[in-house]
Scaffold this motif. Sequence first.
Motif, short mmCIF file in Angstrom:
data_model
loop_
_atom_site.label_atom_id
_atom_site.label_comp_id
_atom_site.label_asym_id
_atom_site.label_seq_id
_atom_site.Cartn_x
_atom_site.Cartn_y
_atom_site.Cartn_z
N ILE A 53 0.83 -1.20 0.00
CA ILE A 53 0.00 0.00 0.00
C ILE A 53 0.87 1.25 0.00
N VAL A 54 1.89 1.26 0.87
CA VAL A 54 2.77 2.43 0.95
C VAL A 54 3.48 2.64 -0.40
N GLN A 55 3.90 1.56 -1.03
CA GLN A 55 4.57 1.68 -2.32
C GLN A 55 3.62 2.19 -3.40
N GLN A 56 2.33 1.83 -3.27
CA GLN A 56 1.34 2.34 -4.22
C GLN A 56 1.04 3.80 -3.96
N VAL A 57 0.90 4.13 -2.67
CA VAL A 57 0.59 5.50 -2.31
C VAL A 57 1.74 6.43 -2.68
N LEU A 58 2.96 5.93 -2.51
CA LEU A 58 4.14 6.75 -2.75
C LEU A 58 4.97 6.14 -3.88
N PRO A 59 4.67 6.49 -5.13
CA PRO A 59 5.42 5.93 -6.27
C PRO A 59 6.78 6.58 -6.43
N GLY A 60 7.50 6.72 -5.35
CA GLY A 60 8.83 7.32 -5.34
C GLY A 60 9.49 7.08 -4.01
N GLU A 61 10.79 7.35 -3.93
CA GLU A 61 11.54 7.02 -2.72
C GLU A 61 11.52 8.11 -1.66
N VAL A 62 11.19 9.35 -2.03
CA VAL A 62 11.21 10.47 -1.09
C VAL A 62 9.88 11.23 -1.18
N VAL A 63 9.35 11.63 -0.03
CA VAL A 63 8.08 12.36 0.01
C VAL A 63 8.33 13.73 0.64
N VAL A 64 7.80 14.78 0.02
CA VAL A 64 8.00 16.15 0.50
C VAL A 64 6.63 16.73 0.88
N TYR A 65 6.52 17.19 2.13
CA TYR A 65 5.32 17.86 2.62
C TYR A 65 5.67 19.28 3.05
N GLY A 66 4.66 20.13 3.11
CA GLY A 66 4.85 21.46 3.69
C GLY A 66 4.47 21.43 5.16
N GLN A 67 4.34 22.59 5.75
CA GLN A 67 3.93 22.68 7.15
C GLN A 67 2.41 22.60 7.29
N GLY A 68 1.68 22.96 6.22
CA GLY A 68 0.22 22.94 6.27
C GLY A 68 -0.34 21.87 5.36
N LEU A 69 -1.64 22.04 5.01
CA LEU A 69 -2.31 21.03 4.19
C LEU A 69 -1.90 21.10 2.72
N TYR A 70 -1.75 22.31 2.19
CA TYR A 70 -1.37 22.46 0.78
C TYR A 70 -0.60 23.75 0.62
N ASP A 71 0.66 23.69 1.05
CA ASP A 71 1.50 24.89 0.97
C ASP A 71 2.87 24.59 0.36
N VAL A 72 2.95 23.54 -0.47
CA VAL A 72 4.19 23.24 -1.18
C VAL A 72 4.13 23.94 -2.53
N SER A 73 5.00 24.92 -2.75
CA SER A 73 4.97 25.70 -3.99
C SER A 73 5.52 24.90 -5.16
N GLU A 74 4.87 25.04 -6.31
CA GLU A 74 5.35 24.36 -7.51
C GLU A 74 6.69 24.92 -7.97
N ASP A 75 6.99 26.17 -7.60
CA ASP A 75 8.30 26.74 -7.92
C ASP A 75 9.41 25.97 -7.21
N VAL A 76 9.14 25.60 -5.97
CA VAL A 76 10.12 24.80 -5.21
C VAL A 76 10.28 23.43 -5.85
N LEU A 77 9.17 22.86 -6.33
CA LEU A 77 9.24 21.55 -6.95
C LEU A 77 10.11 21.59 -8.21
N ALA A 78 10.06 22.71 -8.92
CA ALA A 78 10.91 22.84 -10.11
C ALA A 78 12.38 22.84 -9.71
N ASP A 79 12.69 23.48 -8.59
CA ASP A 79 14.07 23.48 -8.09
C ASP A 79 14.49 22.07 -7.64
N ILE A 80 13.56 21.36 -7.02
CA ILE A 80 13.87 20.00 -6.57
C ILE A 80 14.15 19.09 -7.77
#
Length: 383
Positions: A53-80
């Motif tokens: 289940i975890v492997q299905q939920v997370l189709p990658g090796e690293v997960v990035v969250y913000g401090q709130g519910l939806y505050d991860v900027s797509e600009d930061v994702l481009a840098d990542i």
Amino acid sequence: MSIWRLALKFVERDILFKKLIAVLTILAIASGVATFVSLRILSIGSRTAAMNIVQQVLPGEVVVYGQGLYDVSEDVLADIKRLPGVKDVTPAILVTGYVGRNAVFLLGVRPEDIGNVVSKFESGQAFTSLSGPYAIADIGLAKKLGLKVGDKVTVKPPYGTSFRQYEIIGIAEVTMKIEEIGAAGGYLILPLREAQNLLGRPGYVSMAVVKVEDGVDPNEVKSLISVVFPGSRVMLREEVIGIVFKVMSLIEGLLLSTTMVGLAVAVFGTTSTITSTVREHQREIAIMRAGGSSRRDIALIFMLEALVYGVAGGLLGIVFGIMGAQVGIEIVASYGFLNPPLILEPQSLLLSFALASILSVLSSIYPVWRATSIRPVEVLKSE
């Protein structure tokens, strides 16, 4: 007649003359072993299901969250995504919402990431743009609400009074979900931009799943992400699995105490049976001792009888344990929490059999001591 043949004769006679007691003793041992086997099989299956289940939920090796519910900027994702060792970044929004009065989970993704969150389409097709009044319903949600391709649903975000209407263009099996959450309400997949606009958070997502290149250590990528995005919560997929396993280990520990009680009952039952047998055979023991039999010969008789009970109880317990595990798996699966596979681990089955045999022999130590302590003169004199 050898002592081994004599011992087997004793055992055979005791079991035949005390059928009910022998059966109850074997069943007591079998119940303890069956509990151990069932819990072990269910534990292995649950851990395997949880990992999947975890492997299905997370189709990658690293997960990035913000401090709130939806505050991860797509600009930061481009840098990542430009970091060395990063192969791909999958942004997503995962929040609760409502379809009519029904609570659902809204999953916003890009069209190119549909393959990471959907395993197959039962009907319809995927959306091809980042925006548009379209939605894909999870199979479970579609059955619950009677949805089909072409229907329109009114979706309300978790906060506020605004709502939007979407057309169902596909019914699919969603893989990027946690089973127990999916069972509670169901999933509705929206184009990423639509999910952002619905929440009033354009340019932001709930999380991002980072897939690293082959041969790259995910810990190094995790460290780099923490530098680029210092306000984030970064976790490895293995860490998420570890947290799940810790919770499961706590539950398994509580269940193991039940197994210990069952094994304790089996030990006391075997001890009681062998003690009763020793008491009934005092005259024969006295005659054998007077005839030159050693303490070792006497001990062999009753320890062999205990071993027979242990072997029979162990084998029967393994059969009952496998049957019990199948029932347990069906019960767990019926709640929608997990769907554990039935995995028979030979080491666990051998351990269960050995445990039953060894505990049965050990439980006969006290009655054997009493048997070898019998004084022939006193017993025969009283006769």
